[in-house]
Structures are given as structure tokens and as C-alpha cells.
Write a protein that holds these residues in place. Structure first.
Motif, PDB file in Angstrom:
ATOM      1  N   PHE A 100       0.823  -1.203   0.000  1.00 31.05           N
ATOM      2  CA  PHE A 100       0.000   0.000   0.000  1.00 31.05           C
ATOM      3  C   PHE A 100       0.865   1.263   0.000  1.00 31.05           C
ATOM      4  O   PHE A 100       1.726   1.435   0.862  1.00 31.05           O
ATOM      5  N   PHE A 101       0.575   2.139  -0.970  1.00 34.89           N
ATOM      6  CA  PHE A 101       1.234   3.447  -0.978  1.00 34.89           C
ATOM      7  C   PHE A 101       0.269   4.559  -0.581  1.00 34.89           C
ATOM      8  O   PHE A 101       0.685   5.706  -0.396  1.00 34.89           O
ATOM      9  N   ALA A 102      -1.011   4.234  -0.451  1.00 31.73           N
ATOM     10  CA  ALA A 102      -2.003   5.221  -0.013  1.00 31.73           C
ATOM     11  C   ALA A 102      -3.005   4.514   0.876  1.00 31.73           C
ATOM     12  O   ALA A 102      -3.561   3.473   0.500  1.00 31.73           O
ATOM     13  N   TYR A 103      -3.244   5.095   2.053  1.00 34.72           N
ATOM     14  CA  TYR A 103      -4.127   4.473   3.044  1.00 34.72           C
ATOM     15  C   TYR A 103      -4.934   5.581   3.704  1.00 34.72           C
ATOM     16  O   TYR A 103      -4.423   6.683   3.938  1.00 34.72           O
ATOM     17  N   PRO A 104      -6.207   5.314   4.032  1.00 38.41           N
ATOM     18  CA  PRO A 104      -7.031   6.367   4.653  1.00 38.41           C
ATOM     19  C   PRO A 104      -6.509   6.757   6.029  1.00 38.41           C
ATOM     20  O   PRO A 104      -6.036   5.913   6.790  1.00 38.41           O
ATOM     21  N   GLY A 129     -12.397   3.885   8.840  1.00 41.55           N
ATOM     22  CA  GLY A 129     -12.175   2.458   8.681  1.00 41.55           C
ATOM     23  C   GLY A 129     -11.118   1.917   9.620  1.00 41.55           C
ATOM     24  O   GLY A 129     -10.610   2.608  10.507  1.00 41.55           O
ATOM     25  N   VAL A 130     -10.762   0.647   9.428  1.00 35.82           N
ATOM     26  CA  VAL A 130      -9.766  -0.023  10.266  1.00 35.82           C
ATOM     27  C   VAL A 130      -8.396   0.564   9.981  1.00 35.82           C
ATOM     28  O   VAL A 130      -7.943   0.598   8.835  1.00 35.82           O
ATOM     29  N   SER A 131      -7.734   1.018  11.027  1.00 33.21           N
ATOM     30  CA  SER A 131      -6.500   1.786  10.848  1.00 33.21           C
ATOM     31  C   SER A 131      -5.252   0.925  10.764  1.00 33.21           C
ATOM     32  O   SER A 131      -4.192   1.415  10.383  1.00 33.21           O
ATOM     33  N   GLY A 132      -5.359  -0.365  11.100  1.00 33.39           N
ATOM     34  CA  GLY A 132      -4.144  -1.125  11.334  1.00 33.39           C
ATOM     35  C   GLY A 132      -3.605  -1.959  10.211  1.00 33.39           C
ATOM     36  O   GLY A 132      -2.628  -2.681  10.403  1.00 33.39           O
ATOM     37  N   PHE A 133      -4.195  -1.913   9.011  1.00 34.11           N
ATOM     38  CA  PHE A 133      -3.807  -2.857   7.975  1.00 34.11           C
ATOM     39  C   PHE A 133      -2.829  -2.273   6.953  1.00 34.11           C
ATOM     40  O   PHE A 133      -2.719  -2.784   5.836  1.00 34.11           O
ATOM     41  N   VAL A 134      -2.126  -1.240   7.324  1.00 39.83           N
ATOM     42  CA  VAL A 134      -1.186  -0.602   6.397  1.00 39.83           C
ATOM     43  C   VAL A 134      -0.132  -1.589   5.902  1.00 39.83           C
ATOM     44  O   VAL A 134       0.324  -1.514   4.760  1.00 39.83           O
ATOM     45  N   GLY A 135       0.242  -2.534   6.744  1.00 39.78           N
ATOM     46  CA  GLY A 135       1.330  -3.444   6.391  1.00 39.78           C
ATOM     47  C   GLY A 135       0.911  -4.697   5.645  1.00 39.78           C
ATOM     48  O   GLY A 135       1.755  -5.573   5.408  1.00 39.78           O
ATOM     49  N   LEU A 136      -0.344  -4.832   5.261  1.00 40.37           N
ATOM     50  CA  LEU A 136      -0.760  -6.020   4.511  1.00 40.37           C
ATOM     51  C   LEU A 136      -0.179  -6.017   3.096  1.00 40.37           C
ATOM     52  O   LEU A 136       0.171  -4.969   2.559  1.00 40.37           O
ATOM     53  N   GLU A 137      -0.108  -7.203   2.501  1.00 38.78           N
ATOM     54  CA  GLU A 137       0.466  -7.340   1.162  1.00 38.78           C
ATOM     55  C   GLU A 137      -0.516  -8.049   0.238  1.00 38.78           C
ATOM     56  O   GLU A 137      -1.029  -9.117   0.557  1.00 38.78           O
ATOM     57  N   CYS A 138      -0.741  -7.459  -0.928  1.00 39.43           N
ATOM     58  CA  CYS A 138      -1.660  -8.027  -1.920  1.00 39.43           C
ATOM     59  C   CYS A 138      -0.966  -8.952  -2.914  1.00 39.43           C
ATOM     60  O   CYS A 138      -1.642  -9.718  -3.615  1.00 39.43           O
ATOM     61  N   ALA A 139       0.357  -8.896  -3.002  1.00 34.01           N
ATOM     62  CA  ALA A 139       1.079  -9.589  -4.067  1.00 34.01           C
ATOM     63  C   ALA A 139       0.779 -11.088  -4.134  1.00 34.01           C
ATOM     64  O   ALA A 139       0.537 -11.621  -5.232  1.00 34.01           O
ATOM     65  N   PRO A 140       0.793 -11.836  -3.025  1.00 34.48           N
ATOM     66  CA  PRO A 140       0.526 -13.280  -3.145  1.00 34.48           C
ATOM     67  C   PRO A 140      -0.843 -13.596  -3.746  1.00 34.48           C
ATOM     68  O   PRO A 140      -0.971 -14.537  -4.535  1.00 34.48           O
ATOM     69  N   LEU A 159       1.373   7.819   5.439  1.00 33.07           N
ATOM     70  CA  LEU A 159       0.867   6.564   5.979  1.00 33.07           C
ATOM     71  C   LEU A 159       0.872   5.523   4.862  1.00 33.07           C
ATOM     72  O   LEU A 159      -0.059   5.440   4.054  1.00 33.07           O
ATOM     73  N   ASN A 160       1.941   4.732   4.806  1.00 34.39           N
ATOM     74  CA  ASN A 160       2.046   3.688   3.792  1.00 34.39           C
ATOM     75  C   ASN A 160       3.031   2.625   4.242  1.00 34.39           C
ATOM     76  O   ASN A 160       3.593   2.696   5.339  1.00 34.39           O
ATOM     77  N   ALA A 161       3.234   1.636   3.394  1.00 36.67           N
ATOM     78  CA  ALA A 161       4.030   0.468   3.752  1.00 36.67           C
ATOM     79  C   ALA A 161       5.488   0.794   4.039  1.00 36.67           C
ATOM     80  O   ALA A 161       6.180   0.015   4.706  1.00 36.67           O
TER      81      ALA A 161
END
Length: 666
Positions: free
Chosen positions: A52-56, A60-71, A309-311
């Protein structure tokens, strides 16, 4: 950095605004209380690497900035315009989803034939099947009991909904219409993101947009390294406990050694308990997962609010989470109540960072998020499943500031559900939703108070679920002389002859006329309570946060009517107290640590992880069963004698020696 600072800041605000507008679209068009009121969702923009390079910033839920979509993106193969990926599987998505009710969707955003970004959003949906209504039960022992597992698949192909996938979704839920309503709201949010990305590219060009993605992440990384480089280097150790694993009476330990060096942070969770045969495991896959690093994000933004606020904020963070532990379980471990463990991880991070930065970090928060759910029979023979409130507590006090009462955004920004809306959706009557007096830990700066929720059941045969109930035994700790907060409670028919006090619940059946009362723990205090000004204590009493008895007992302040009795207060405070800079875990944790100290627990868990996965739980249970047989029946609420403690420790110290002798005999 390819972009100049002004352009980068403009684009930072624009892409963050896109993420927030996606969230607003989702909330406005959502079907369920989870979305419309609770705000248990999030949206973001991911770069070509799936991070994530852009996060609200504020919804919403504030804690998922570090999740990864690649897999998940890689799992489905080639993507075309109009495709949308859907998944909820914690193992097949490699931790993008962390329990099955969190439906994750990802859409590629194309420009002139190539992907320039990905839109992402998730919603906690009402029910994905499984053993219990709402799908989440703390006593589930494997993920197969928790509902429909959805590997990364194409929910939408070329802009057309995949009817086969939709059929599976509808057939495996108690609330199919509600689920599909929220899914369509997610698709609307993804479309909003797509339109706004096209507008930004139209204004700045595709290459500038792509450069901004990498530059923003690099800038956030630099900001984080600058913050870490100004922190005192060293290794700081801290541990905390969950009350139990919901299927036994054994506490669950989270241990951390946090090392700060050269502008980087390493988190070593060695010594944490093995994965449990319950739904409280965090599927981190051994990565610096969002659930294991959230407090680090909060620290950076506290010390440098200008950081994007990003990865990139997590780039200087590395992690050790041994495979097979509760923080890196092996499939098919259940994960439905993983947020309860994530909150305790937050507390452990907070405690370790507090040893490095005692004037910055607060005492422990109340340490709970309890989505209180009611499932009531409907006229069609099914069940109406709705969240009543996401019960939380307060925040820990810190140097110079009291904790916040009844509000804790430590892991999310979940909102209160309006009483009127809840009563319109469910057959219940809210009798009380209020701050809980005397729950916040005493201190020079008072810990935030917990909450109390009481509601009356109007439909017989209803079920009440409270996932993530914690801090009923081990209290939120205070620090630097501050005291621990009060533990939580759950009661049925409080104040009646039929009153029952319960511990953790799975699925509680209730009848019309029953009342249910949830009380959440209060947060820890900071500093010596006798140093709190009498005027502040008086204000707490007048505002209903502290009772007059507690003002006298905990603060040495005598309140008569609406005023401080200065003479009696001076007399009480004349004795003073010895300075205490330690952490106050409360009497229950102190009693536990007197018998089972850090070295014992480290040694036990090291040995357990050397055993086969299938035998660890039984072996651990057998060892503690033998040890606890030497202790009082209400231990650790009742302290052990010196002789009892020695006998229990002897069991732990010699458990594996006996096992070795047995193996040699065979």
C-alpha cells in the motif's frame, strides 16, 4: 526520489484522499451495521509490488497498512481490465486475510493497456457459514470449522460478476443477501478508486503517478528510520498474557525482545506460546505482518506526524516469529479471534517501547475489542445476525495526560452503533451504555475507563456471542507508579435472583426478558496516584469516573459533597509512598510470575517447539495440569504459598527430564 518535494506532497494528499473517498463510497452503499455504523472495513491503493502506498487517515480499520496483496494477485494469474480478485483465506492469501469473515477484493487499474496500480478493500461480513452464527467462535480448533474458505479467485471477469462464485457465497452463509449487498458496495468503492486514479493521471501523467508510488514509500521509510535513529539503542524485553485460550484455563503468553539499532527495529517473539487449538492464532507467515507491527506505526506517527501513511513505515522493521507459535501458526490452525492476540501484541510492543521511551509511551490500554453479536430467530426459520456494539475500553495514561475514557483506536477506528439503529435491526432493548466508574487505573495521570453495556433480550431462543473477551483475569498494567486497571466482567440478569457471572462465552443461549451485561476493563494509570492533584480527583468524582470511596482509597483524597476535605486529604497523604518506577501488572499476574517466571516460560516454550506439532498442545496441558495441582484452586486470583510455588516449579523444571527417561525406556 524522482519527484520534487512539492509535487510529492500534492500527490500524497491526492492519493490519500482517493483511499478515503473509496471508504466513504463503501460506507454509504454498504448493507450491514458492520459497514454502515461500525466501520469494520478499509480501502487502499497498492503499487505494482502489491504494497500500500495510499491508506485512509481517518476512516475504517487503521491497522492494515502493512498487509500485502502480491501473493493473492500472483495466485490468479493474468489480469485484464474489469477483473476483480476475491479471497478470505489466511493461508492461501499469505496473511492478506487473517480470518474468514474478512472478504478481501483487489482490482487492477489499467492505463493505456498496462497496470498502474491496484485498488483494495475489505469488509467484515456478517456470516460466511461455519459452526456458529457470525462464523467466529473462540472454541473452533481448525479453520475448516470457521466457514467457507475462498482462495484467490476472480469474482468479476471483464466487468461481469462470476455467477458461479456468487452462488457458492450465497449457499454458504446465513445472511446471503446482506453479504452480497456489502460485496457490491466494495465493487462500488473499487470503481470510485479507478475513476479518481484516472483523474490524477490525467492531471499529472502516468509516469509521475508511478514515480509517486515508489517515492512516497521511500519517503515514509526515511521518516521511520529518522525516528528510530533517535531512540536509545538496546534490547528491551516484555511479556504479557491472554487470560486463556478459551478451551482451557491456561494463560497464553506473548513474549518479545525488541532491539533498536542503527535506525532499525527487530522484533523477536521467541518465547511466545505454541499455536493453540482454538481460534486465537495470528497467520503472520513469519513476516512483519500488520497485526504484529501496528504499535510501530503509531509510534512513528506520534513522533513525526508528517510521515506518509504507507508500507514504507515498516521497511526498517524485521521480525522473528518462530513457526508453530501462536504468532505464526501452521495450517489448519483456526484464526477467527486473532484480533484478541493482536491487541495483546500491541500491549507487548507498547511495554517494550515504554522501557526505551518511558515519557512517550502510555500504560496499557483496556486491551479488548469485543464485537458483541446477537443472532435471533426470524420468521423464515433462519437467523438475523447483527453486531450490537464493538465493545472496547479506554486508552492508557501517559506522562502529562489521562487516558481517553471509553475509546481506544489502538487497532482500529471502529465506531459506536447508534442505539436507535441497533434496536431497529434487532429484537433487543438497550438499557445502559455508559462509562464504567473506578475501572481506570489510578495514577498521577488516570487510565481511561472501560465501558458497560446492558441490553434486554426480546426474542426467546436468541444467541449472544462475544468474540475476543479478554482482561477478565490479567489486568491492563500501569507503569511508573501507576496502577493496573480493573478487570472486565460478563453477567446475565445482573441484580436479580437469577444473576450469573460468566467468563468467556462461545454461543450463549438467552430467553426473552434476560438481560446481558458486558463490562470492559479499564486502562492502566501512569505515575504515583498520590501526586494527582486533589482538584483533578474531585473533577473525576463529579464527572462519574471515580467514586468517593475510590478517591480516598486510591488517591488519598477525601471528597465531602462537592468539595475536597483538605485537612483529611493532607492527613492521608502525609504518609506518602515509596517511589515506584516498575510496571504494575495487578495481583493476578504478580501471583502467576511468582510461580512461573520468565526463564521458566522461555525454557518450556523452547522445549515444546522441538516436539511434533500434533503433540505440543497435549504435552503443554499435561505439564500445567500437574503443576497447577499443587496450587490453590483459584490460582492466580489466590496467591500460592512458598511451598506450593516450589512444588509447581519443580514440575516445569523436570517435565522434559522425565519425558527423556520415558523415551529411553521405550
Amino acid at each position: 526520489m524522482k519527484l520534487d518535494p512539492v509535487t510529492l506532497e500534492i500527490l500524497n494528499n491526492k492519493v490519500a484522499a482517493i483511499a478515503e473517498e473509496m471508504c466513504l463510497t463503501l460506507q454509504r452503499t454498504g448493507r450491514t451495521l458492520y459497514v454502515k455504523e461500525t466501520a469494520d472495513f478499509a480501502c487502499a491503493l497498492a503499487g505494482l509490488d502489491g504494497r500500500f502506498f495510499a491508506y485512509p487517515r481517518s476512516i475504517g480499520v487503521s491497522g492494515f497498512v502493512g498487509l500485502e496483496c502480491a501473493p493473492s494477485i500472483e495466485a490468479v494469474g493474468e489480469l485484464n481490465p474489469g477483473d476483480v480478485i476475491l479471497t478470505n483465506d489466511p493461508y492461501l492469501s499469505k496473511g492478506l486475510a487473517t480470518h474468514l469473515p474478512d472478504l478481501q477484493v483487489i482490482a487492477p487499474y489499467f492505463h493505456e493497456g498496462r497496470i498502474v496500480a491496484y485498488g483494495w478493500c475489505f469488509v467484515h461480513c456478517s456470516d460466511v457459514g461455519g459452526r456458529v452464527p457470525s462464523s467466529i467462535s473462540p472454541t473452533n480448533s481448525e479453520i475448516f470449522q470457521e466457514g467457507l474458505r475462498i482462495p484467490p479467485v476472480k469474482l468479476v471477469r471483464g466487468g461481469i460478476l462470476n455467477s458461479d462464485v456468487a452462488l457458492f457465497l450465497r449457499a454458504n452463509s446465513r445472511t446471503p443477501d446482506a453479504n452480497m449487498g456489502d460485496i457490491r458496495a466494495m465493487l462500488a468503492a473499487l470503481d470510485t478508486g479507478k475513476r479518481r486514479v484516472e483523474q490524477v493521471i490525467g492531471q499529472h501523467g502516468a509516469e509521475t503517478f508511478l514515480d509517486a508510488q515508489t517515492d512516497l514509500v521511500s519517503y515514509a521509510e526515511k521518516k521511520a528510520r529518522d525516528v528510530f535513529s533517535h531512540m536509545p539503542e538496546g534490547t528491551y524485553r516484555f511479556s504479557d498474557y491472554l487470560d486463556d485460550d478459551a478451551v482451557s484455563n491456561l494463560p497464553v503468553r506473548i513474549a518479545l525482545a525488541l532491539t533498536i539499532k542503527n535506525g532499525e527495529i527487530h522484533l523477536d517473539f521467541t518465547g511466545s506460546d505454541p499455536q493453540v487449538a482454538a481460534a486465537m492464532n495470528i497467520p503472520s507467515h513469519g513476516r512483519p505482518h500488520a497485526w504484529l507491527t501496528l504499535r510501530i506505526l503509531a509510534l512513528v506517527h506520534t513522533l513525526d506526524p508528517t510521515a506518509p501513511l504507507n508500507a514504507g513505515l515498516l521497511a526498517p522493521v524485521t521480525i522473528t516469529a518462530p513457526k508453530g507459535t501462536i504468532l505464526n501458526p501452521q495450517e489448519p490452525a483456526a484464526t477467527g479471534v486473532r484480533h484478541a492476540v493482536a491487541i495483546r501484541v500491541n500491549d507487548v510492543l507498547n511495554g517494550a517501547l515504554g522501557l526505551a521511551l518511558p515519557s512517550v509511551m502510555p500504560a496499557a490500554s483496556s486491551g479488548v475489542v469485543i464485537p458483541v453479536v446477537v443472532a435471533e430467530p426470524n420468521e423464515r426459520g433462519g437467523r438475523n445476525v447483527q453486531v450490537v456494539e464493538p465493545m472496547i475500553g479506554g486508552t492508557g495514561a501517559r506522562d502529562g495526560h489521562d487516558g481517553v475514557d471509553g475509546r481506544d483506536s489502538g487497532i482500529s477506528n471502529l465506531a459506536n452503533n447508534p442505539v436507535e439503529t441497533v434496536e431497529a435491526e434487532l429484537g433487543i432493548e438497550i438499557l445502559r451504555y455508559a462509562i464504567r466508574p473506578d475501572s481506570g487505573g489510578a495514577g498521577k495521570w488516570r487510565g481511561g475507563c472501560g465501558l458497560e453495556l446492558t441490553f434486554r433480550i426480546l426474542t426467546s431462543g436468541s444467541n449472544v456471542l462475544g468474540r475476543g473477551m479478554e482482561r477478565l483475569l490479567f489486568r491492563p498494567w500501569g507503569c511508573n507508579g501507576g496502577k493496573a486497571g480493573a478487570p472486565g466482567n460478563l453477567m446475565i440478569n445482573q441484580g436479580r435472583d437469577t444473576e450469573r457471572r460468566l467468563g468467556k462465552i462461545d454461543v450463549l443461549e438467552v430467553q426473552a426478558g434476560d438481560t446481558v451485561t458486558f463490562q470492559t476493563a479499564g486502562a492502566g494509570g501512569w505515575g504515583d496516584p498520590f501526586e494527582r492533584t486533589p482538584e483533578a480527583v474531585l473533577a473525576d468524582v463529579l464527572n462519574g469516573f471515580v467514586t468517593p470511596d475510590a478517591a480516598r482509597r486510591d488517591y488519598g483524597v477525601v471528597i465531602v459533597g462537592h468539595a475536597v476535605n483538605q485537612y483529611e486529604t493532607n492527613a492521608l497523604r502525609a504518609f506518602g509512598r515509596a517511589p515506584d518506577a516498575s510496571v504494575d501488572f495487578g495481583p493476578e499476574r504478580e501471583a502467576w510470575d511468582d510461580v512461573f517466571n520468565r526463564q521458566h516460560m522461555d525454557d518450556l516454550n523452547r522445549e515444546l517447539l522441538l516436539r511434533p506439532l500434533a503433540s505440543r498442545q497435549k504435552l503443554r496441558s499435561d505439564i500445567f495440569r500437574q503443576a497447577l495441582a499443587h496450587l490453590p484452586g483459584d490460582f492466580p486470583r489466590q496467591r500460592a504459598s512458598r511451598h506450593q510455588g516450589q512444588a509447581a516449579r519443580h514440575v516445569l523444571e523436570h517435565a522434559f527430564l522425565k519425558e527423556g527417561e520415558t523415551n529411553r525406556e521405550h
